[in-house]
Design a protein around this motif. Structure first.
Motif, PDB file in Angstrom:
ATOM      1  N   UNK A 123      -3.032 -42.076 -13.688  1.00  0.00           N
ATOM      2  CA  UNK A 123      -1.822 -41.711 -13.236  1.00  0.00           C
ATOM      3  C   UNK A 123      -0.666 -42.518 -14.254  1.00  0.00           C
ATOM      4  N   UNK A 124      -0.258 -41.845 -15.237  1.00  0.00           N
ATOM      5  CA  UNK A 124       0.587 -42.556 -16.215  1.00  0.00           C
ATOM      6  C   UNK A 124       2.047 -42.933 -15.910  1.00  0.00           C
ATOM      7  N   UNK A 125       2.409 -42.312 -14.791  1.00  0.00           N
ATOM      8  CA  UNK A 125       3.817 -42.592 -14.239  1.00  0.00           C
ATOM      9  C   UNK A 125       3.529 -44.233 -13.422  1.00  0.00           C
ATOM     10  N   UNK A 126       2.650 -44.538 -13.076  1.00  0.00           N
ATOM     11  CA  UNK A 126       2.624 -45.855 -12.403  1.00  0.00           C
ATOM     12  C   UNK A 126       2.690 -47.000 -13.067  1.00  0.00           C
ATOM     13  N   UNK A 127       2.686 -46.712 -14.709  1.00  0.00           N
ATOM     14  CA  UNK A 127       2.805 -47.898 -15.636  1.00  0.00           C
ATOM     15  C   UNK A 127       4.156 -48.123 -15.680  1.00  0.00           C
ATOM     16  N   UNK A 128       5.347 -47.174 -15.420  1.00  0.00           N
ATOM     17  CA  UNK A 128       6.750 -47.691 -15.279  1.00  0.00           C
ATOM     18  C   UNK A 128       7.163 -48.799 -14.317  1.00  0.00           C
ATOM     19  N   UNK A 129       6.472 -48.776 -13.132  1.00  0.00           N
ATOM     20  CA  UNK A 129       6.950 -49.728 -12.503  1.00  0.00           C
ATOM     21  C   UNK A 129       6.542 -51.224 -12.926  1.00  0.00           C
ATOM     22  N   UNK A 130       5.397 -51.284 -13.442  1.00  0.00           N
ATOM     23  CA  UNK A 130       4.831 -52.255 -14.080  1.00  0.00           C
ATOM     24  C   UNK A 130       5.963 -52.910 -15.083  1.00  0.00           C
ATOM     25  N   UNK A 131       6.372 -52.061 -15.953  1.00  0.00           N
ATOM     26  CA  UNK A 131       7.261 -52.461 -16.930  1.00  0.00           C
ATOM     27  C   UNK A 131       8.535 -53.005 -16.078  1.00  0.00           C
ATOM     28  N   UNK A 132       9.174 -52.530 -15.204  1.00  0.00           N
ATOM     29  CA  UNK A 132      10.197 -52.954 -14.501  1.00  0.00           C
ATOM     30  C   UNK A 132       9.852 -54.244 -14.013  1.00  0.00           C
ATOM     31  N   UNK A 133       8.553 -54.350 -13.239  1.00  0.00           N
ATOM     32  CA  UNK A 133       8.200 -55.604 -12.765  1.00  0.00           C
ATOM     33  C   UNK A 133       8.396 -56.758 -13.754  1.00  0.00           C
ATOM     34  N   UNK A 134       7.844 -56.749 -15.108  1.00  0.00           N
ATOM     35  CA  UNK A 134       7.984 -57.681 -16.087  1.00  0.00           C
ATOM     36  C   UNK A 134       9.256 -57.948 -16.452  1.00  0.00           C
ATOM     37  N   UNK A 135      10.272 -56.930 -16.467  1.00  0.00           N
ATOM     38  CA  UNK A 135      11.548 -57.143 -16.615  1.00  0.00           C
ATOM     39  C   UNK A 135      12.257 -58.095 -15.451  1.00  0.00           C
ATOM     40  N   UNK A 136      11.787 -57.774 -14.444  1.00  0.00           N
ATOM     41  CA  UNK A 136      12.444 -58.464 -13.075  1.00  0.00           C
ATOM     42  C   UNK A 136      11.787 -59.831 -13.194  1.00  0.00           C
ATOM     43  N   UNK A 137      10.721 -60.151 -13.459  1.00  0.00           N
ATOM     44  CA  UNK A 137      10.103 -61.521 -13.659  1.00  0.00           C
ATOM     45  C   UNK A 137      10.910 -62.237 -14.556  1.00  0.00           C
ATOM     46  N   UNK A 138      10.965 -61.642 -15.804  1.00  0.00           N
ATOM     47  CA  UNK A 138      11.927 -62.203 -16.946  1.00  0.00           C
ATOM     48  C   UNK A 138      13.249 -62.529 -16.515  1.00  0.00           C
ATOM     49  N   UNK A 139      13.853 -61.899 -15.656  1.00  0.00           N
ATOM     50  CA  UNK A 139      15.289 -62.081 -15.514  1.00  0.00           C
ATOM     51  C   UNK A 139      15.190 -63.002 -14.154  1.00  0.00           C
ATOM     52  N   UNK A 140      14.111 -63.089 -13.318  1.00  0.00           N
ATOM     53  CA  UNK A 140      14.269 -64.000 -12.332  1.00  0.00           C
ATOM     54  C   UNK A 140      13.972 -65.344 -12.765  1.00  0.00           C
ATOM     55  N   UNK A 141      13.179 -65.423 -13.537  1.00  0.00           N
ATOM     56  CA  UNK A 141      12.713 -66.699 -14.550  1.00  0.00           C
ATOM     57  C   UNK A 141      14.159 -67.418 -14.964  1.00  0.00           C
ATOM     58  N   UNK A 142      14.935 -66.616 -15.684  1.00  0.00           N
ATOM     59  CA  UNK A 142      16.033 -67.064 -16.381  1.00  0.00           C
ATOM     60  C   UNK A 142      17.185 -67.321 -15.477  1.00  0.00           C
ATOM     61  N   UNK A 143      17.187 -66.385 -14.616  1.00  0.00           N
ATOM     62  CA  UNK A 143      18.407 -66.883 -13.330  1.00  0.00           C
ATOM     63  C   UNK A 143      18.133 -67.544 -12.326  1.00  0.00           C
TER      64      UNK A 143
END
Length: 165
Positions: A37-57
């Motif tokens: 299920x390729x569509x399941x990779x998109x929330x993983x991409x969002x997760x990595x972006x959220x982790x990056x933002x959370x770390x910096x903020x």
């Protein structure tokens, strides 16, 4: 700025719907060909972006708490949610979220796409009830449910903390 005419807005919305339908058809085709299920990779991409933002903020400690909470809820979803409902909810969430971000809020085209999406997911995905061992697709499906819940809770907490302080 010149205002858009109603026909220009309708054609833009029709183009967006057509683009989404073509993308969705390609994803469904790839899902069945690759049996992943390729569509399941998109929330993983969002997760990595959220982790990056959370770390910096918010710093390292809050970032680690966020990651641990997300993975704990992912495991909880994997263990306690039946697999056919796990796949159905994960797929519909991913596509609902995609439609929400591509359209301009709730409108007739968004609601009609959501109805079509739920009908198609229910007719295609709920029929295909394979009881198999947990694989990578199951883990990504659990993450599609666990991550948004943690994300919503975490940012709601941050929002209310900022309001009250």
């Amino acid at each position: 700025m010149k205002k858009l005419k109603i026909t220009e807005r309708l054609s833009e919305s029709a183009y967006t719907v057509l683009k989404f339908m073509m993308m969705w058809t390609l994803v469904l085709l790839a899902d069945f060909i690759l049996e992943f299920r390729l569509e399941y990779l998109w929330p993983c991409w969002l997760f990595f972006g959220s982790v990056y933002t959370t770390f910096h903020c918010h710093g390292l400690v809050i970032c680690v708490v966020f990651v641990c909470a997300a993975f704990t809820l992912d495991i909880f979803c994997l263990i306690f949610v039946p697999l056919h409902w796990l796949f159905f909810v994960a797929s519909t969430y991913v596509l609902f979220n995609y439609i929400w971000h591509t359209e301009k809020g709730i409108c007739i085209s968004t609601v009609s796409l959501w109805i079509l999406l739920v009908y198609t997911e229910a007719s295609l995905r709920l029929k295909d009830l394979k009881t198999s061992h947990a694989n990578l697709s199951h883990l990504f499906a659990a993450h599609c449910i666990g991550y948004p819940v943690v994300y919503l809770g975490f940012y709601a907490t941050c929002y209310f903390t900022n309001i009250l302080s």
